[in-house]
Scaffold this motif. Structure first.
Motif, PDB file in Angstrom:
ATOM      1  N   THR A 166       2.165  41.860 -60.787  1.00 40.04           N
ATOM      2  CA  THR A 166       1.213  41.039 -61.533  1.00 40.04           C
ATOM      3  C   THR A 166       1.119  39.664 -60.881  1.00 40.04           C
ATOM      4  OG1 THR A 166       2.971  40.341 -63.048  1.00 40.04           O
ATOM      5  CG2 THR A 166       1.629  42.231 -63.716  1.00 40.04           C
ATOM      6  N   ASN A 167      -0.015  38.996 -61.112  1.00 39.47           N
ATOM      7  CA  ASN A 167      -0.202  37.654 -60.565  1.00 39.47           C
ATOM      8  C   ASN A 167      -0.014  37.658 -59.046  1.00 39.47           C
ATOM      9  OD1 ASN A 167      -1.021  35.122 -61.255  1.00 39.47           O
ATOM     10  ND2 ASN A 167       1.013  34.324 -61.707  1.00 39.47           N
ATOM     11  N   LEU A 168      -0.632  38.638 -58.380  1.00 38.73           N
ATOM     12  CA  LEU A 168      -0.440  38.848 -56.948  1.00 38.73           C
ATOM     13  C   LEU A 168      -1.475  38.076 -56.132  1.00 38.73           C
ATOM     14  CD1 LEU A 168       1.045  40.514 -54.685  1.00 38.73           C
ATOM     15  CD2 LEU A 168      -0.755  42.240 -54.988  1.00 38.73           C
ATOM     16  N   VAL A 169      -1.032  37.522 -55.002  1.00 39.91           N
ATOM     17  CA  VAL A 169      -1.925  36.897 -54.032  1.00 39.91           C
ATOM     18  C   VAL A 169      -1.784  37.649 -52.713  1.00 39.91           C
ATOM     19  CG1 VAL A 169      -2.581  34.780 -52.836  1.00 39.91           C
ATOM     20  CG2 VAL A 169      -1.555  34.639 -55.106  1.00 39.91           C
ATOM     21  N   VAL A 170      -2.883  38.178 -52.185  1.00 36.43           N
ATOM     22  CA  VAL A 170      -2.867  38.794 -50.862  1.00 36.43           C
ATOM     23  C   VAL A 170      -3.175  37.697 -49.849  1.00 36.43           C
ATOM     24  CG1 VAL A 170      -3.881  40.517 -49.345  1.00 36.43           C
ATOM     25  CG2 VAL A 170      -3.586  41.027 -51.772  1.00 36.43           C
ATOM     26  N   VAL A 171      -2.256  37.510 -48.901  1.00 38.42           N
ATOM     27  CA  VAL A 171      -2.372  36.400 -47.957  1.00 38.42           C
ATOM     28  C   VAL A 171      -2.617  36.935 -46.551  1.00 38.42           C
ATOM     29  CG1 VAL A 171      -1.237  34.353 -47.005  1.00 38.42           C
ATOM     30  CG2 VAL A 171      -0.801  35.028 -49.377  1.00 38.42           C
ATOM     31  N   SER A 172      -3.683  36.425 -45.917  1.00 38.38           N
ATOM     32  CA  SER A 172      -3.937  36.761 -44.523  1.00 38.38           C
ATOM     33  C   SER A 172      -3.098  35.839 -43.639  1.00 38.38           C
ATOM     34  CB  SER A 172      -5.425  36.572 -44.200  1.00 38.38           C
ATOM     35  OG  SER A 172      -5.646  36.672 -42.813  1.00 38.38           O
ATOM     36  N   PRO A 173      -2.326  36.395 -42.688  1.00 42.32           N
ATOM     37  CA  PRO A 173      -1.482  35.546 -41.840  1.00 42.32           C
ATOM     38  C   PRO A 173      -2.254  34.703 -40.838  1.00 42.32           C
ATOM     39  CG  PRO A 173      -1.333  37.828 -41.141  1.00 42.32           C
ATOM     40  CD  PRO A 173      -2.154  37.822 -42.395  1.00 42.32           C
ATOM     41  N   ASP A 174      -3.560  34.975 -40.678  1.00 42.00           N
ATOM     42  CA  ASP A 174      -4.427  34.135 -39.850  1.00 42.00           C
ATOM     43  C   ASP A 174      -5.871  34.416 -40.244  1.00 42.00           C
ATOM     44  OD1 ASP A 174      -5.183  36.545 -38.561  1.00 42.00           O
ATOM     45  OD2 ASP A 174      -3.594  36.305 -37.081  1.00 42.00           O
ATOM     46  N   VAL A 175      -6.772  33.615 -39.727  1.00 41.06           N
ATOM     47  CA  VAL A 175      -8.186  33.743 -40.078  1.00 41.06           C
ATOM     48  C   VAL A 175      -8.735  35.100 -39.638  1.00 41.06           C
ATOM     49  CG1 VAL A 175     -10.494  32.790 -39.698  1.00 41.06           C
ATOM     50  CG2 VAL A 175      -8.547  31.256 -40.015  1.00 41.06           C
ATOM     51  N   GLY A 176      -8.262  35.609 -38.492  1.00 39.60           N
ATOM     52  CA  GLY A 176      -8.757  36.877 -37.964  1.00 39.60           C
ATOM     53  C   GLY A 176      -8.492  38.071 -38.861  1.00 39.60           C
ATOM     54  N   SER A 177      -7.456  38.001 -39.697  1.00 37.04           N
ATOM     55  CA  SER A 177      -7.105  39.116 -40.590  1.00 37.04           C
ATOM     56  C   SER A 177      -7.656  38.922 -41.995  1.00 37.04           C
ATOM     57  CB  SER A 177      -5.585  39.272 -40.656  1.00 37.04           C
ATOM     58  OG  SER A 177      -5.040  39.504 -39.377  1.00 37.04           O
ATOM     59  N   ALA A 178      -8.519  37.918 -42.185  1.00 48.06           N
ATOM     60  CA  ALA A 178      -9.009  37.590 -43.527  1.00 48.06           C
ATOM     61  C   ALA A 178      -9.805  38.741 -44.146  1.00 48.06           C
ATOM     62  CB  ALA A 178      -9.861  36.326 -43.482  1.00 48.06           C
ATOM     63  N   LYS A 179     -10.586  39.454 -43.328  1.00 54.03           N
ATOM     64  CA  LYS A 179     -11.400  40.553 -43.869  1.00 54.03           C
ATOM     65  C   LYS A 179     -10.512  41.661 -44.418  1.00 54.03           C
ATOM     66  CE  LYS A 179     -15.343  43.521 -42.821  1.00 54.03           C
ATOM     67  NZ  LYS A 179     -16.346  43.944 -41.808  1.00 54.03           N
ATOM     68  N   MET A 180      -9.434  41.984 -43.684  1.00 58.61           N
ATOM     69  CA  MET A 180      -8.494  42.992 -44.158  1.00 58.61           C
ATOM     70  C   MET A 180      -7.842  42.546 -45.469  1.00 58.61           C
ATOM     71  SD  MET A 180      -5.010  44.433 -42.327  1.00 58.61           S
ATOM     72  CE  MET A 180      -5.791  45.617 -41.254  1.00 58.61           C
ATOM     73  N   ALA A 181      -7.424  41.276 -45.529  1.00 57.58           N
ATOM     74  CA  ALA A 181      -6.774  40.744 -46.729  1.00 57.58           C
ATOM     75  C   ALA A 181      -7.727  40.773 -47.922  1.00 57.58           C
ATOM     76  CB  ALA A 181      -6.283  39.325 -46.475  1.00 57.58           C
ATOM     77  N   ARG A 182      -9.003  40.467 -47.677  1.00 56.65           N
ATOM     78  CA  ARG A 182      -9.991  40.481 -48.754  1.00 56.65           C
ATOM     79  C   ARG A 182     -10.133  41.884 -49.337  1.00 56.65           C
ATOM     80  NH1 ARG A 182     -14.151  38.975 -46.003  1.00 56.65           N
ATOM     81  NH2 ARG A 182     -13.546  36.780 -45.984  1.00 56.65           N
ATOM     82  N   GLY A 183     -10.096  42.892 -48.448  1.00 55.76           N
ATOM     83  CA  GLY A 183     -10.174  44.277 -48.914  1.00 55.76           C
ATOM     84  C   GLY A 183      -8.985  44.658 -49.766  1.00 55.76           C
ATOM     85  N   PHE A 184      -7.786  44.264 -49.341  1.00 46.76           N
ATOM     86  CA  PHE A 184      -6.588  44.537 -50.125  1.00 46.76           C
ATOM     87  C   PHE A 184      -6.660  43.840 -51.487  1.00 46.76           C
ATOM     88  CE2 PHE A 184      -4.311  45.620 -46.085  1.00 46.76           C
ATOM     89  CZ  PHE A 184      -3.836  46.844 -46.488  1.00 46.76           C
ATOM     90  N   ALA A 185      -7.076  42.577 -51.471  1.00 51.52           N
ATOM     91  CA  ALA A 185      -7.145  41.806 -52.717  1.00 51.52           C
ATOM     92  C   ALA A 185      -8.087  42.470 -53.719  1.00 51.52           C
ATOM     93  CB  ALA A 185      -7.598  40.383 -52.415  1.00 51.52           C
ATOM     94  N   LYS A 186      -9.216  42.967 -53.223  1.00 52.36           N
ATOM     95  CA  LYS A 186     -10.179  43.633 -54.103  1.00 52.36           C
ATOM     96  C   LYS A 186      -9.585  44.902 -54.709  1.00 52.36           C
ATOM     97  CE  LYS A 186     -14.887  45.522 -54.112  1.00 52.36           C
ATOM     98  NZ  LYS A 186     -16.086  45.814 -53.279  1.00 52.36           N
ATOM     99  N   ARG A 187      -8.894  45.689 -53.874  1.00 47.87           N
ATOM    100  CA  ARG A 187      -8.338  46.949 -54.357  1.00 47.87           C
ATOM    101  C   ARG A 187      -7.167  46.742 -55.315  1.00 47.87           C
ATOM    102  NH1 ARG A 187      -9.670  48.284 -48.903  1.00 47.87           N
ATOM    103  NH2 ARG A 187     -10.980  50.129 -48.755  1.00 47.87           N
TER     104      ARG A 187
END
Length: 316
Positions: A166-187
């Motif tokens: 609960t109360n989870l934040v998906v963090v991209s380790p750099d700008v280049g991985s932001a799209k992947m992190a956004r997908g995880f956050a949505k799911r």
């Protein structure tokens, strides 16, 4: 002769880079691995022979192209051997596509290794390519044949959903991985953060800032690969310094080169989750490391490819 091996049916072959995964994929497809002889001459030169009839068959060659380059050479020789033996179609199944980080000319007088490898695979005779989590999506355009680009996200999200964080934040380790992190956050119904970092040298990462609210929250760092683990280890420390609770990490390809194991074991992670696209030997395993399998995912993609069904339906 088994029905699965009827003329024109699918046939799975494997190089030596990741045989355990290849065997798992074969169980999912319900087709045994075909007999292949791969030997080395005394000078290290690779010899490949297909020990079964492949004429008119739909061939899937499973080989992650990990370092050293022998894995790529094995794949090229296997493709050449089945093409010369009159296979109907050849799909290069590459759970990990090596040289993917060399995808652009970002310095003077450097090679674009990803494009070179793509050219070699097509020249050898590959009719299709199937891979998991390219380092950059545009690598699909380096090939002059169809590419099925799979994502390990369903494997990871299923695992982390079961944890009921609960109360989870998906963090991209750099700008280049932001799209992947956004997908995880949505799911995962999570918010998102980004690590602002710079690279003073290759395989060296320096965290400059954390964008997003992480204080008092669980954090999941997501990336496509962990190589020397400098980025992940520094990112975990930066999150902890800014008040994060438990820090998790997930990455598709566990290269774990050089000091990676030591760095990850000493970093403030609750758990690090990777897949078996690259074999993780026992000496590189440590408490807190979890290895998930992409065998089911790749196996289903092979089945769908063979019967001309949509591979993208696996992610809907």
């Amino acid at each position: 002769m088994p029905e699965a091996f009827a003329s024109g049916g699918p046939m799975l072959l494997a190089g030596t880079a990741n045989l355990p995964l290849a065997e798992e994929i074969a169980q999912v497809v319900k087709v045994p691995l075909g007999a292949v002889t791969i030997q080395r001459f005394s000078d290290g030169e690779i010899f490949v022979r297909i020990d079964e009839n492949v004429r008119g068959r739909d061939i899937f060659i499973i080989q992650s192209t990990t370092a050293p380059a022998d894995s790529i050479m094995e794949m090229l020789l296997l493709i050449d051997a089945v093409k010369r033996a009159s296979a109907a179609r050849v799909t290069a199944v590459m759970p990990y596509f090596g040289y993917a980080r060399q995808d652009r000319k970002d310095q003077p007088r450097v090679a674009i290794g990803a494009k070179l490898v793509a050219n070699m695979l097509v020249s050898a005779g590959a009719d299709r390519v199937l891979s998991v989590d390219f380092h950059q999506h545009q690598i699909q355009g380096f090939f002059d044949v169809p590419v099925d680009h799979l994502y390990a996200a369903p494997v990871f999200t299923r695992y982390f959903r079961e944890k009921q964080l609960t109360n989870l934040v998906v963090v991209s380790p750099d700008v280049g991985s932001a799209k992947m992190a956004r997908g995880f956050a949505k799911r995962l119904d999570a918010t998102m953060g980004i690590i602002d970092k710079r690279r003073p040298a290759a395989n060296v990462a320096e965290v400059m800032n954390v964008i997003g609210e992480v204080e008092g929250k669980d954090c999941l760092l997501s990336d496509d690969m962990i190589d020397t683990a400098g980025t992940m280890a520094e990112a975990a420390r930066a999150l902890k310094e800014r008040g994060a609770n438990d820090v998790y990490a997930c990455a598709t390809h566990a290269l774990l080169s050089g000091p990676a194991v030591e760095r990850l074991a000493n970093a403030p992670f609750k758990e690090i989750v990777v897949t078996n696209t690259v074999p993780v030997p026992q000496e590189k395993r440590f408490p807190g490391l979890t290895v998930l399998s992409v065998g089911e995912l790749v196996g289903q993609a092979i089945r769908f490819t063979h019967i001309n069904e949509s591979v993208s339906s696996l992610f809907e």
